[in-house]
Write a protein that holds these residues in place. Structure first.
Motif, PDB file in Angstrom:
ATOM      1  N   LEU A  84      36.074  23.782  30.470  1.00  0.00           N
ATOM      2  CA  LEU A  84      35.832  24.853  31.338  1.00  0.00           C
ATOM      3  C   LEU A  84      36.790  24.623  32.597  1.00  0.00           C
ATOM      4  N   LEU A  85      37.248  23.331  32.907  1.00  0.00           N
ATOM      5  CA  LEU A  85      38.223  23.009  34.054  1.00  0.00           C
ATOM      6  C   LEU A  85      39.443  23.924  33.898  1.00  0.00           C
ATOM      7  N   MET A  86      39.712  23.801  32.520  1.00  0.00           N
ATOM      8  CA  MET A  86      41.256  24.252  32.076  1.00  0.00           C
ATOM      9  C   MET A  86      41.110  25.974  32.155  1.00  0.00           C
ATOM     10  N   ASP A  87      39.837  26.289  31.720  1.00  0.00           N
ATOM     11  CA  ASP A  87      39.683  27.771  32.052  1.00  0.00           C
ATOM     12  C   ASP A  87      39.878  28.231  33.423  1.00  0.00           C
ATOM     13  N   LYS A  88      39.256  27.455  34.201  1.00  0.00           N
ATOM     14  CA  LYS A  88      39.246  27.886  35.664  1.00  0.00           C
ATOM     15  C   LYS A  88      40.719  27.804  36.210  1.00  0.00           C
ATOM     16  N   ARG A  89      41.262  26.849  35.816  1.00  0.00           N
ATOM     17  CA  ARG A  89      42.812  26.593  36.121  1.00  0.00           C
ATOM     18  C   ARG A  89      43.562  27.711  35.695  1.00  0.00           C
ATOM     19  N   ARG A  90      43.581  28.175  34.496  1.00  0.00           N
ATOM     20  CA  ARG A  90      44.321  29.436  34.129  1.00  0.00           C
ATOM     21  C   ARG A  90      43.879  30.593  34.853  1.00  0.00           C
ATOM     22  N   ALA A  91      42.648  30.672  35.208  1.00  0.00           N
ATOM     23  CA  ALA A  91      42.065  31.830  36.005  1.00  0.00           C
ATOM     24  C   ALA A  91      42.801  31.916  37.200  1.00  0.00           C
ATOM     25  N   TYR A  92      42.744  30.884  37.826  1.00  0.00           N
ATOM     26  CA  TYR A  92      43.415  30.691  39.230  1.00  0.00           C
ATOM     27  C   TYR A  92      44.904  30.835  39.308  1.00  0.00           C
ATOM     28  N   LEU A  93      45.494  30.624  38.193  1.00  0.00           N
ATOM     29  CA  LEU A  93      46.966  30.883  38.204  1.00  0.00           C
ATOM     30  C   LEU A  93      47.292  32.288  37.928  1.00  0.00           C
ATOM     31  N   GLN A  94      46.382  32.831  37.000  1.00  0.00           N
ATOM     32  CA  GLN A  94      46.650  34.285  36.915  1.00  0.00           C
ATOM     33  C   GLN A  94      46.091  34.935  37.997  1.00  0.00           C
ATOM     34  N   GLN A  95      45.472  34.810  38.922  1.00  0.00           N
ATOM     35  CA  GLN A  95      44.980  35.468  40.208  1.00  0.00           C
ATOM     36  C   GLN A  95      46.163  35.285  41.021  1.00  0.00           C
ATOM     37  N   SER A  96      46.880  34.082  40.948  1.00  0.00           N
ATOM     38  CA  SER A  96      48.065  33.815  41.716  1.00  0.00           C
ATOM     39  C   SER A  96      49.171  34.801  41.449  1.00  0.00           C
ATOM     40  N   TYR A 100      45.483  49.223  43.183  1.00  0.00           N
ATOM     41  CA  TYR A 100      43.972  49.260  42.850  1.00  0.00           C
ATOM     42  C   TYR A 100      43.760  48.477  41.336  1.00  0.00           C
ATOM     43  N   ASN A 101      44.689  48.787  40.463  1.00  0.00           N
ATOM     44  CA  ASN A 101      44.751  48.244  39.042  1.00  0.00           C
ATOM     45  C   ASN A 101      44.727  46.657  39.185  1.00  0.00           C
ATOM     46  N   GLN A 102      45.766  46.277  40.125  1.00  0.00           N
ATOM     47  CA  GLN A 102      45.860  44.800  40.298  1.00  0.00           C
ATOM     48  C   GLN A 102      44.765  44.149  40.999  1.00  0.00           C
ATOM     49  N   LYS A 103      44.230  45.172  42.129  1.00  0.00           N
ATOM     50  CA  LYS A 103      42.987  44.614  42.663  1.00  0.00           C
ATOM     51  C   LYS A 103      41.741  44.250  41.732  1.00  0.00           C
ATOM     52  N   LEU A 104      41.653  45.358  40.711  1.00  0.00           N
ATOM     53  CA  LEU A 104      40.651  45.386  39.804  1.00  0.00           C
ATOM     54  C   LEU A 104      40.731  43.910  38.866  1.00  0.00           C
ATOM     55  N   THR A 105      42.107  43.528  38.518  1.00  0.00           N
ATOM     56  CA  THR A 105      42.442  42.603  37.787  1.00  0.00           C
ATOM     57  C   THR A 105      41.714  41.096  38.601  1.00  0.00           C
ATOM     58  N   ILE A 106      42.050  41.069  39.853  1.00  0.00           N
ATOM     59  CA  ILE A 106      41.782  39.991  40.369  1.00  0.00           C
ATOM     60  C   ILE A 106      40.224  39.930  40.560  1.00  0.00           C
ATOM     61  N   LEU A 107      39.560  40.884  40.776  1.00  0.00           N
ATOM     62  CA  LEU A 107      38.258  41.024  40.892  1.00  0.00           C
ATOM     63  C   LEU A 107      37.520  40.718  39.539  1.00  0.00           C
ATOM     64  N   GLY A 108      38.151  41.002  38.254  1.00  0.00           N
ATOM     65  CA  GLY A 108      37.534  40.547  37.045  1.00  0.00           C
ATOM     66  C   GLY A 108      37.546  39.276  36.928  1.00  0.00           C
ATOM     67  N   ILE A 109      38.763  38.489  37.194  1.00  0.00           N
ATOM     68  CA  ILE A 109      39.096  37.193  37.182  1.00  0.00           C
ATOM     69  C   ILE A 109      37.697  36.580  38.157  1.00  0.00           C
TER      70      ILE A 109
END
Length: 336
Positions: free
Chosen positions: A3-15, A164-173
Protein backbone atom coordinates in the motif's frame (compact mmCIF):
# COMPACT_ATOMS: atom_id res chain seq x y z
CA UNK A 1 4.15 -2.32 2.47
CA UNK A 2 2.45 -2.73 -0.92
CA UNK A 3 0.00 0.00 0.00
CA UNK A 4 2.84 2.39 0.81
CA UNK A 5 4.52 1.57 -2.51
CA UNK A 6 1.28 2.25 -4.36
CA UNK A 7 0.95 5.61 -2.65
CA UNK A 8 4.55 6.47 -3.47
CA UNK A 9 3.99 5.64 -7.14
CA UNK A 10 0.81 7.72 -7.13
CA UNK A 11 2.58 10.75 -5.69
CA UNK A 12 5.39 10.41 -8.23
CA UNK A 13 2.84 10.22 -11.04
CA UNK A 14 1.11 13.32 -9.72
CA UNK A 15 4.42 15.17 -9.62
CA UNK A 16 5.09 14.20 -13.24
CA UNK A 17 1.65 15.42 -14.35
CA UNK A 18 2.15 18.70 -12.49
CA UNK A 19 5.35 19.25 -14.51
CA UNK A 20 3.43 18.51 -17.70
CA UNK A 21 0.75 20.99 -16.65
CA UNK A 22 3.38 23.69 -16.14
CA UNK A 23 4.64 23.12 -19.69
CA UNK A 24 1.10 23.12 -21.11
CA UNK A 25 0.29 26.38 -19.31
CA UNK A 26 3.42 27.82 -20.90
CA UNK A 27 2.20 26.69 -24.33
CA UNK A 28 -1.20 28.29 -23.74
CA UNK A 29 0.50 31.54 -22.76
CA UNK A 30 2.73 31.44 -25.85
CA UNK A 31 -0.35 30.84 -28.02
CA UNK A 32 -1.98 34.01 -26.63
CA UNK A 33 1.18 36.14 -26.79
CA UNK A 34 1.79 35.23 -30.43
CA UNK A 35 -1.80 36.13 -31.23
CA UNK A 36 -1.38 39.54 -29.57
CA UNK A 37 1.87 40.06 -31.46
CA UNK A 38 0.27 39.12 -34.79
CA UNK A 39 -2.64 41.50 -34.21
CA UNK A 40 -0.26 44.33 -33.35
CA UNK A 41 1.89 43.57 -36.40
CA UNK A 42 -1.08 43.92 -38.75
CA UNK A 43 -2.15 47.13 -37.01
CA UNK A 44 1.34 48.44 -37.75
CA UNK A 45 1.06 47.31 -41.39
CA UNK A 46 -2.37 48.91 -41.69
CA UNK A 47 -1.09 52.23 -40.32
CA UNK A 48 1.83 52.26 -42.76
CA UNK A 49 -0.31 51.39 -45.76
CA UNK A 50 -2.73 54.20 -44.96
CA UNK A 51 0.20 56.60 -44.57
CA UNK A 52 1.46 55.55 -48.01
CA UNK A 53 -1.93 56.24 -49.61
CA UNK A 54 -2.19 59.64 -47.97
CA UNK A 55 1.35 60.49 -49.08
CA UNK A 56 0.52 59.56 -52.68
CA UNK A 57 -2.66 61.65 -52.59
CA UNK A 58 -0.71 64.54 -51.09
CA UNK A 59 1.75 64.46 -54.00
CA UNK A 60 -1.08 64.46 -56.55
CA UNK A 61 -2.91 67.21 -54.68
CA UNK A 62 0.22 69.37 -54.59
CA UNK A 63 0.73 68.94 -58.32
CA UNK A 64 -2.90 69.85 -58.95
CA UNK A 65 -2.58 72.95 -56.79
CA UNK A 66 0.49 74.08 -58.75
CA UNK A 67 -1.31 73.56 -62.06
CA UNK A 68 -4.40 75.44 -60.91
CA UNK A 69 -2.27 78.29 -59.57
CA UNK A 70 -0.49 78.63 -62.94
CA UNK A 71 -3.84 78.46 -64.73
CA UNK A 72 -5.10 81.29 -62.50
CA UNK A 73 -1.98 83.36 -63.21
CA UNK A 74 -2.61 82.83 -66.92
CA UNK A 75 -6.20 83.93 -66.54
CA UNK A 76 -7.60 80.49 -67.29
CA UNK A 77 -9.04 79.76 -63.84
CA UNK A 78 -10.87 81.87 -61.24
CA UNK A 79 -9.17 82.64 -57.92
CA UNK A 80 -11.61 80.46 -56.02
CA UNK A 81 -10.19 77.40 -57.77
CA UNK A 82 -6.79 78.06 -56.19
CA UNK A 83 -8.47 78.21 -52.79
CA UNK A 84 -10.28 74.92 -53.47
CA UNK A 85 -7.07 73.23 -54.57
CA UNK A 86 -5.12 74.58 -51.60
CA UNK A 87 -7.79 73.41 -49.14
CA UNK A 88 -7.58 69.88 -50.52
CA UNK A 89 -3.80 69.95 -50.39
CA UNK A 90 -3.80 71.17 -46.77
CA UNK A 91 -6.34 68.50 -45.84
CA UNK A 92 -4.04 65.78 -47.17
CA UNK A 93 -1.06 67.35 -45.42
CA UNK A 94 -2.97 67.23 -42.13
CA UNK A 95 -3.93 63.58 -42.72
CA UNK A 96 -0.33 62.71 -43.56
CA UNK A 97 0.91 64.07 -40.23
CA UNK A 98 -1.78 62.14 -38.37
CA UNK A 99 -1.15 58.91 -40.25
CA UNK A 100 2.61 59.20 -39.69
CA UNK A 101 2.05 59.66 -35.96
CA UNK A 102 -0.21 56.60 -35.85
CA UNK A 103 2.35 54.53 -37.78
CA UNK A 104 5.10 55.50 -35.33
CA UNK A 105 2.92 54.72 -32.32
CA UNK A 106 1.92 51.34 -33.74
CA UNK A 107 5.62 50.62 -34.26
CA UNK A 108 6.31 51.39 -30.60
CA UNK A 109 3.48 49.07 -29.57
CA UNK A 110 4.93 46.35 -31.81
CA UNK A 111 8.36 46.80 -30.21
CA UNK A 112 6.94 45.41 -26.96
CA UNK A 113 7.03 41.95 -28.58
CA UNK A 114 10.57 42.29 -30.00
CA UNK A 115 13.63 41.12 -28.08
CA UNK A 116 17.29 40.58 -28.83
CA UNK A 117 19.59 37.98 -27.36
CA UNK A 118 20.11 38.00 -23.58
CA UNK A 119 16.59 39.41 -23.02
CA UNK A 120 17.48 42.86 -24.36
CA UNK A 121 14.44 44.85 -25.59
CA UNK A 122 14.46 45.91 -29.23
CA UNK A 123 12.84 49.09 -30.50
CA UNK A 124 11.68 49.07 -34.10
CA UNK A 125 13.56 51.78 -36.08
CA UNK A 126 11.53 54.44 -37.85
CA UNK A 127 12.92 53.50 -41.26
CA UNK A 128 11.69 49.89 -41.03
CA UNK A 129 8.56 49.36 -43.11
CA UNK A 130 6.40 46.32 -43.93
CA UNK A 131 7.34 44.16 -46.87
CA UNK A 132 5.76 44.88 -50.22
CA UNK A 133 3.11 42.59 -51.65
CA UNK A 134 1.50 41.66 -48.33
CA UNK A 135 -1.91 42.73 -49.69
CA UNK A 136 -1.80 40.62 -52.86
CA UNK A 137 -5.47 39.94 -53.50
CA UNK A 138 -4.87 36.95 -55.78
CA UNK A 139 -2.99 35.16 -52.99
CA UNK A 140 -5.76 35.99 -50.54
CA UNK A 141 -8.42 34.50 -52.80
CA UNK A 142 -6.36 31.35 -53.40
CA UNK A 143 -5.65 30.79 -49.69
CA UNK A 144 -7.97 28.18 -48.16
CA UNK A 145 -8.53 26.72 -44.70
CA UNK A 146 -10.33 23.53 -43.66
CA UNK A 147 -12.78 23.98 -40.78
CA UNK A 148 -13.01 20.26 -39.96
CA UNK A 149 -9.23 19.96 -39.60
CA UNK A 150 -9.04 23.04 -37.39
CA UNK A 151 -11.78 21.74 -35.11
CA UNK A 152 -10.21 18.29 -34.90
CA UNK A 153 -6.82 19.76 -34.03
CA UNK A 154 -8.36 22.00 -31.38
CA UNK A 155 -10.12 19.07 -29.70
CA UNK A 156 -6.92 17.02 -29.55
CA UNK A 157 -4.12 19.49 -29.01
CA UNK A 158 -5.46 22.82 -27.75
CA UNK A 159 -3.32 23.58 -24.64
CA UNK A 160 -6.32 24.74 -22.60
CA UNK A 161 -8.08 21.43 -23.22
CA UNK A 162 -4.91 19.48 -22.50
CA UNK A 163 -4.77 21.24 -19.15
CA UNK A 164 -8.17 19.79 -18.30
CA UNK A 165 -6.99 16.29 -19.29
CA UNK A 166 -3.97 16.65 -17.04
CA UNK A 167 -6.08 18.02 -14.21
CA UNK A 168 -8.42 15.04 -14.54
CA UNK A 169 -5.43 12.70 -14.32
CA UNK A 170 -4.34 14.35 -11.06
CA UNK A 171 -7.88 14.26 -9.66
CA UNK A 172 -8.17 10.58 -10.60
CA UNK A 173 -4.99 9.80 -8.70
CA UNK A 174 -6.22 11.83 -5.75
CA UNK A 175 -9.50 9.88 -5.77
CA UNK A 176 -7.60 6.59 -5.66
CA UNK A 177 -5.55 7.83 -2.73
CA UNK A 178 -8.72 8.89 -0.90
CA UNK A 179 -10.17 5.42 -1.50
CA UNK A 180 -7.04 3.75 -0.18
CA UNK A 181 -7.37 5.82 2.99
CA UNK A 182 -10.74 4.12 3.55
CA UNK A 183 -9.27 0.61 3.47
CA UNK A 184 -8.21 -1.14 6.72
CA UNK A 185 -4.51 -1.88 7.14
CA UNK A 186 -3.36 -5.32 8.32
CA UNK A 187 0.33 -5.66 9.23
CA UNK A 188 2.01 -8.91 10.24
CA UNK A 189 5.46 -8.65 11.85
CA UNK A 190 7.96 -10.93 13.50
CA UNK A 191 11.37 -10.52 15.15
CA UNK A 192 13.89 -13.10 16.26
CA UNK A 193 14.96 -12.92 19.93
CA UNK A 194 18.28 -14.82 19.85
CA UNK A 195 21.05 -15.61 17.38
CA UNK A 196 21.70 -19.32 17.61
CA UNK A 197 19.13 -20.63 15.18
CA UNK A 198 19.34 -22.47 11.93
CA UNK A 199 17.55 -20.50 9.22
CA UNK A 200 17.39 -23.54 6.94
CA UNK A 201 15.98 -25.98 9.46
CA UNK A 202 12.64 -27.54 8.60
CA UNK A 203 11.49 -28.56 12.08
CA UNK A 204 8.97 -25.88 12.84
CA UNK A 205 11.40 -22.96 12.57
CA UNK A 206 8.75 -20.25 12.50
CA UNK A 207 7.15 -21.48 15.69
CA UNK A 208 10.15 -21.82 17.95
CA UNK A 209 10.55 -19.69 21.07
CA UNK A 210 13.26 -17.44 19.59
CA UNK A 211 10.67 -15.42 17.54
CA UNK A 212 8.20 -12.71 18.46
CA UNK A 213 5.11 -12.29 16.28
CA UNK A 214 2.76 -9.34 15.86
CA UNK A 215 -0.52 -8.70 14.07
CA UNK A 216 -1.84 -5.12 13.72
CA UNK A 217 -5.18 -4.06 12.27
CA UNK A 218 -5.85 -0.36 11.62
CA UNK A 219 -9.20 1.21 10.69
CA UNK A 220 -9.62 4.85 9.62
CA UNK A 221 -11.31 6.89 12.38
CA UNK A 222 -13.60 8.64 11.88
CA UNK A 223 -14.78 6.62 8.90
CA UNK A 224 -17.35 9.25 7.84
CA UNK A 225 -14.59 11.85 7.28
CA UNK A 226 -12.78 9.56 4.85
CA UNK A 227 -16.00 8.81 2.96
CA UNK A 228 -16.71 12.54 2.73
CA UNK A 229 -13.26 13.27 1.30
CA UNK A 230 -13.68 10.46 -1.23
CA UNK A 231 -17.04 11.85 -2.35
CA UNK A 232 -15.53 15.34 -2.64
CA UNK A 233 -12.76 13.95 -4.85
CA UNK A 234 -15.40 12.30 -7.04
CA UNK A 235 -17.41 15.53 -7.27
CA UNK A 236 -14.29 17.49 -8.25
CA UNK A 237 -13.77 15.08 -11.16
CA UNK A 238 -17.38 15.48 -12.29
CA UNK A 239 -17.10 19.26 -12.01
CA UNK A 240 -13.90 19.28 -14.06
CA UNK A 241 -15.46 17.07 -16.75
CA UNK A 242 -18.36 19.54 -17.07
CA UNK A 243 -15.94 22.49 -17.21
CA UNK A 244 -13.91 20.68 -19.87
CA UNK A 245 -17.03 20.12 -21.97
CA UNK A 246 -17.97 23.77 -21.66
CA UNK A 247 -14.45 24.85 -22.59
CA UNK A 248 -14.54 22.57 -25.64
CA UNK A 249 -17.82 24.14 -26.77
CA UNK A 250 -16.40 27.66 -26.28
CA UNK A 251 -13.25 26.87 -28.25
CA UNK A 252 -15.21 25.29 -31.10
CA UNK A 253 -17.49 28.34 -31.13
CA UNK A 254 -14.48 30.66 -31.45
CA UNK A 255 -13.06 28.58 -34.29
CA UNK A 256 -16.38 28.64 -36.14
CA UNK A 257 -16.82 32.39 -35.59
CA UNK A 258 -13.35 33.14 -36.95
CA UNK A 259 -13.94 30.79 -39.88
CA UNK A 260 -17.21 32.50 -40.78
CA UNK A 261 -15.48 35.87 -40.59
CA UNK A 262 -12.64 34.54 -42.75
CA UNK A 263 -15.09 33.45 -45.49
CA UNK A 264 -17.06 36.70 -45.31
CA UNK A 265 -13.99 38.92 -45.45
CA UNK A 266 -12.67 37.05 -48.48
CA UNK A 267 -15.87 37.97 -50.33
CA UNK A 268 -15.93 41.48 -48.91
CA UNK A 269 -12.41 42.17 -50.17
CA UNK A 270 -13.41 41.27 -53.72
CA UNK A 271 -16.55 43.40 -53.48
CA UNK A 272 -14.62 46.34 -52.05
CA UNK A 273 -12.02 46.04 -54.82
CA UNK A 274 -14.79 46.27 -57.43
CA UNK A 275 -16.29 49.30 -55.68
CA UNK A 276 -12.90 51.01 -55.51
CA UNK A 277 -12.33 50.40 -59.22
CA UNK A 278 -15.67 52.04 -59.96
CA UNK A 279 -14.87 55.09 -57.83
CA UNK A 280 -11.44 55.39 -59.44
CA UNK A 281 -13.03 55.35 -62.88
CA UNK A 282 -15.50 58.02 -61.78
CA UNK A 283 -12.64 60.12 -60.48
CA UNK A 284 -10.71 59.78 -63.75
CA UNK A 285 -13.81 60.70 -65.73
CA UNK A 286 -14.33 63.77 -63.55
CA UNK A 287 -10.74 64.82 -64.11
CA UNK A 288 -11.26 64.51 -67.88
CA UNK A 289 -14.36 66.69 -67.62
CA UNK A 290 -12.42 69.20 -65.55
CA UNK A 291 -9.71 69.41 -68.18
CA UNK A 292 -12.42 70.18 -70.75
CA UNK A 293 -13.91 72.84 -68.52
CA UNK A 294 -17.07 70.85 -67.85
CA UNK A 295 -16.51 70.17 -64.14
CA UNK A 296 -15.22 71.89 -61.02
CA UNK A 297 -12.54 71.35 -58.42
CA UNK A 298 -15.26 70.77 -55.85
CA UNK A 299 -16.44 67.68 -57.74
CA UNK A 300 -12.85 66.59 -58.31
CA UNK A 301 -12.15 66.80 -54.58
CA UNK A 302 -15.37 64.97 -53.75
CA UNK A 303 -14.49 62.13 -56.11
CA UNK A 304 -10.95 62.01 -54.77
CA UNK A 305 -12.15 61.84 -51.15
CA UNK A 306 -14.48 59.01 -52.05
CA UNK A 307 -11.60 57.10 -53.65
CA UNK A 308 -9.51 57.66 -50.53
CA UNK A 309 -12.36 56.45 -48.30
CA UNK A 310 -12.70 53.24 -50.27
CA UNK A 311 -8.94 52.71 -50.39
CA UNK A 312 -8.87 52.89 -46.62
CA UNK A 313 -11.80 50.46 -46.33
CA UNK A 314 -9.99 47.99 -48.59
CA UNK A 315 -6.83 48.18 -46.47
CA UNK A 316 -8.82 47.65 -43.29
CA UNK A 317 -10.59 44.64 -44.78
CA UNK A 318 -7.29 43.08 -45.81
CA UNK A 319 -5.73 43.58 -42.39
CA UNK A 320 -8.86 42.20 -40.71
CA UNK A 321 -8.69 39.22 -43.05
CA UNK A 322 -5.09 38.46 -42.11
CA UNK A 323 -5.78 39.00 -38.40
CA UNK A 324 -8.70 36.57 -38.72
CA UNK A 325 -6.39 33.91 -40.17
CA UNK A 326 -4.18 34.27 -37.11
CA UNK A 327 -7.30 34.27 -34.95
CA UNK A 328 -8.25 30.90 -36.44
CA UNK A 329 -4.83 29.51 -35.59
CA UNK A 330 -4.98 30.97 -32.09
CA UNK A 331 -8.47 29.63 -31.36
CA UNK A 332 -7.31 26.20 -32.59
CA UNK A 333 -4.20 26.30 -30.38
CA UNK A 334 -1.75 26.33 -33.29
CA UNK A 335 0.32 29.40 -32.35
CA UNK A 336 3.09 27.88 -30.27
Amino acid sequence: KNLLMDKRRAYLQQSKVYNEMAFTEQQALVNTILMDAAVQYWEWVNAYQYFEIIDQNLTISRQRFELVKKAFQNGERPAIDTLEAMSQYQSFEFLKNESWLKFQNEGLALSVFLWQADNIPYQLPENITPQQGWDNEANMQMFTLDLAQLLDYARQFHPELQLYNQKLTILGIDQKLKFQDLLPTLDFSYNHLSKGYNAFASDGLLFQDNYQYGLKLEMPIPFSQGRGEYKMAKLRIEETVIAQSQKTVNIELKVRNYFNEYLTLKNQIQLQRDMLTNYENLFLAEEALFQNGESSLFLINSRENKVLENQRKLIELKTRYLKTIYGLQWSSGLLR
